[in-house]
Design a protein around this motif. Structure first.
Motif, PDB file in Angstrom:
ATOM      1  N   GLU A   1       0.835  -1.210   0.000  1.00  0.00           N
ATOM      2  CA  GLU A   1       0.000   0.000   0.000  1.00  0.00           C
ATOM      3  C   GLU A   1       0.869   1.258   0.000  1.00  0.00           C
ATOM      4  O   GLU A   1       0.528   2.257  -0.657  1.00  0.00           O
ATOM      5  N   THR A   2       2.002   1.209   0.701  1.00  0.00           N
ATOM      6  CA  THR A   2       2.917   2.360   0.711  1.00  0.00           C
ATOM      7  C   THR A   2       3.588   2.525  -0.650  1.00  0.00           C
ATOM      8  O   THR A   2       3.697   3.640  -1.171  1.00  0.00           O
ATOM      9  N   ILE A   3       4.039   1.425  -1.235  1.00  0.00           N
ATOM     10  CA  ILE A   3       4.687   1.488  -2.552  1.00  0.00           C
ATOM     11  C   ILE A   3       3.714   2.039  -3.591  1.00  0.00           C
ATOM     12  O   ILE A   3       4.054   2.935  -4.377  1.00  0.00           O
ATOM     13  N   ASP A   4       2.495   1.513  -3.598  1.00  0.00           N
ATOM     14  CA  ASP A   4       1.478   1.991  -4.554  1.00  0.00           C
ATOM     15  C   ASP A   4       1.152   3.459  -4.332  1.00  0.00           C
ATOM     16  O   ASP A   4       0.937   4.216  -5.279  1.00  0.00           O
TER      17      ASP A   4
ATOM     18  N   VAL B   1       8.605  11.051  -3.372  1.00  0.00           N
ATOM     19  CA  VAL B   1       9.482  10.814  -4.521  1.00  0.00           C
ATOM     20  C   VAL B   1       9.812   9.325  -4.669  1.00  0.00           C
ATOM     21  O   VAL B   1       9.806   8.576  -3.677  1.00  0.00           O
ATOM     22  N   PRO B   2      10.124   8.872  -5.889  1.00  0.00           N
ATOM     23  CA  PRO B   2      10.401   7.452  -6.144  1.00  0.00           C
ATOM     24  C   PRO B   2      11.822   7.062  -5.743  1.00  0.00           C
ATOM     25  O   PRO B   2      12.690   6.812  -6.583  1.00  0.00           O
TER      26      PRO B   2
ATOM     27  N   ILE C   1       8.457  -2.541  -6.407  1.00  0.00           N
ATOM     28  CA  ILE C   1       8.777  -1.129  -6.658  1.00  0.00           C
ATOM     29  C   ILE C   1       9.008  -0.890  -8.144  1.00  0.00           C
ATOM     30  O   ILE C   1       8.463   0.045  -8.745  1.00  0.00           O
ATOM     31  N   LYS C   2       9.826  -1.730  -8.759  1.00  0.00           N
ATOM     32  CA  LYS C   2      10.166  -1.547 -10.171  1.00  0.00           C
ATOM     33  C   LYS C   2       8.971  -1.780 -11.094  1.00  0.00           C
ATOM     34  O   LYS C   2       8.895  -1.205 -12.174  1.00  0.00           O
ATOM     35  N   GLN C   3       8.024  -2.596 -10.649  1.00  0.00           N
ATOM     36  CA  GLN C   3       6.830  -2.861 -11.434  1.00  0.00           C
ATOM     37  C   GLN C   3       5.980  -1.592 -11.567  1.00  0.00           C
ATOM     38  O   GLN C   3       5.466  -1.279 -12.642  1.00  0.00           O
TER      39      GLN C   3
ATOM     40  N   LEU D   1      20.286  -8.051  -8.786  1.00  0.00           N
ATOM     41  CA  LEU D   1      19.109  -7.312  -8.333  1.00  0.00           C
ATOM     42  C   LEU D   1      19.058  -5.929  -8.998  1.00  0.00           C
ATOM     43  O   LEU D   1      20.093  -5.288  -9.189  1.00  0.00           O
ATOM     44  N   ASP D   2      17.860  -5.461  -9.314  1.00  0.00           N
ATOM     45  CA  ASP D   2      17.690  -4.165  -9.989  1.00  0.00           C
ATOM     46  C   ASP D   2      17.695  -3.033  -8.959  1.00  0.00           C
ATOM     47  O   ASP D   2      16.676  -2.416  -8.664  1.00  0.00           O
TER      48      ASP D   2
END
Length: 444
Positions: free
Chosen positions: A246-249, A258-259, A292-294, A327-328
């Motif tokens: 929910e936080t990431i979204d 900010v991302p 996150i990357k998605q 890892l990305d």
């Protein structure tokens, strides 16, 4: 007219320490003291200490000497984590007059009425169980961005960490007070706030060991986004097991947050994570990065990692190295393990030789340079928003994009603390990014 006593501050360690130093400094100013730079002559020097790394401990003595050079008769006070953990040790350092533990540091002005030098440092410390109240803090005036403390202490029992011993149980500021502090920061014209704490994902626990969460970290983020005048909000560091979808979204669709995520890993080996008593396995970490990357392919992800932990074999280390390489992620903060008194790890078997620890650290630092470069290269040609810093560094002004890419331009004082849209163009020899301006100053 009687001249004011001058006070100077030096901060070691984390963003949390910077926020607390700034709050303590404002307390001195309100009591009639004049704040000056640490390099200047002062009547009182306050050193806010850190004990996360061995290096931070060692630096303390050299900073005391620096203060004595500025004024041999100055009153020198030590506060912070190292002051809580090793008060007697600090008190014995030549020149130190006062050492304040975790509960006393915010009352420092009560202890400095008499600025006479002491033969031995006077210690006022507490049992850490007494650190069960919360003092809100934020840094302002020291940097372009403000560090806003929302939480303190930690209930985790990682085997290498002294922070629970230095700062006590997890406890949080009230939502109302955080919002009030954020409004005060915004009113000063500061464009970016960095949320900080010891374990901010655990936000919401009240005082006196109350384990009930009054609000969640997600609810804090939701509320902060509504504060007028804030252009940017950045999450400083959050445990992977507490970083919820929910936080990431929410960050992904936010115009203010900010991302950029900084997520401690510590080891890419599940065996070592178990020895560290971390609260996740590497599979969860992969899941967090992929999530996150998605939703934010351009997001910057920073990683904390410890090398040389007791029991870390060459195979364990290579497991971590390859895990991170695949890892990305965008950059690493590498910590070389150092023994800490009163931690379980300090008496564990399988001690890694210091030479090996440093070799592994060097390898991961090299990997970090590669990761950052690859992340920057992916972002070339994109349009980003930059906030410029306030310092002239060898004829250049630096700034950070929302996704934490460091850029530079020829020094122009009119750019300080302004936001601009830019197009990222090329990476310089020093690893910083050159750009062209896309639009004039953004005004929301």
């Amino acid at each position: 007219m009687e001249s004011k006593n001058k006070v100077a501050f030096y901060t070691l360690g984390c963003k949390l320490n910077f926020s607390e130093t700034s709050t303590i400094a404002r307390g001195f100013t309100s009591e009639g003291f004049e704040r000056v730079d640490f390099e200047e002559t002062a009547d009182i020097y306050v050193i806010n200490t850190c004990s996360v790394t061995e290096n931070a401990d060692k630096r303390f003595k050299s900073i005391v000497k620096q203060a004595q050079k500025g004024n041999p008769e100055a009153f020198i006070a030590a506060i912070g984590c190292y002051a809580q953990l090793k008060p007697e040790e600090l008190a014995r350092v030549d020149g130190v007059d006062l050492v304040l533990g975790a509960t006393e540091k915010f009352k420092i002005t009560d202890y400095v009425n008499d600025l006479s030098k002491n033969d031995f440092g006077e210690v006022h410390s507490c049992e850490i169980a007494e650190a069960d109240f919360y003092v809100g803090s934020y840094s302002i005036g020291d940097r372009t961005r403000a560090f806003l403390k929302v939480q303190d202490g930690c209930d985790y029992k990682c085997t290498y960490c002294t922070i629970p011993l230095a700062r006590g149980i997890s406890r949080s500021d009230s939502l109302q007070n955080v919002l009030r502090n954020a409004e005060e920061i915004a009113a000063q014209g500061i464009k970016e706030i960095v949320l900080t704490g010891v374990n901010i994902g655990d936000y919401g626990k009240g005082e006196f060991g109350n384990k009930k969460h009054e609000h969640t970290f997600f609810e804090l983020c939701e509320a902060l986004e509504t504060v007028p005048g804030i252009e940017r909000l950045r999450i400083s560091s959050i445990e992977p097991n507490l970083l919820k979808n929910e936080t990431i979204d929410f960050v992904a669709q936010s115009d203010i947050f900010v991302p950029h995520f900084h997520i401690p890993l510590q080891s890419g080996s599940n065996s070592i994570l178990k020895l560290m008593r971390r609260r996740y396995m590497r599979e969860l970490y992969i899941d967090r990065v992929e999530k996150i990357k998605q939703v934010m392919p351009h997001a910057c992800i920073g990683v904390d990692v410890i090398v040389g932990f007791p029991g870390e074999t060459e195979a364990h280390f290579l497991e971590t190295y390859h895990f991170l390489n695949e890892l990305d992620i965008s950059y690493l903060h590498v910590f070389t393990y150092s023994e800490r008194d009163n931690t379980p790890a300090a008496v564990m078997d399988g001690v890694v030789p210091k030479k090996t620890r440093h070799k592994r650290s060097k390898m991961l630092r090299g990997l970090s340079v590669k990761k950052r470069r690859a992340f920057y290269e992916k972002q070339l040609g994109t349009t980003r928003t930059v906030l410029f810093e306030g310092e002239n560094k060898e004829g250049y002004i630096h700034g950070f994009t929302e996704n934490y890419i460091k850029v530079k331009a020829p020094w122009n004082p009119e750019l300080v603390n302004t936001l601009h849209q830019i197009k990222l163009q090329s990476i310089d020899d020093d690893g910083l990014v050159r750009f062209s301006f896309e639009k004039e100053l953004i005004l929301r």
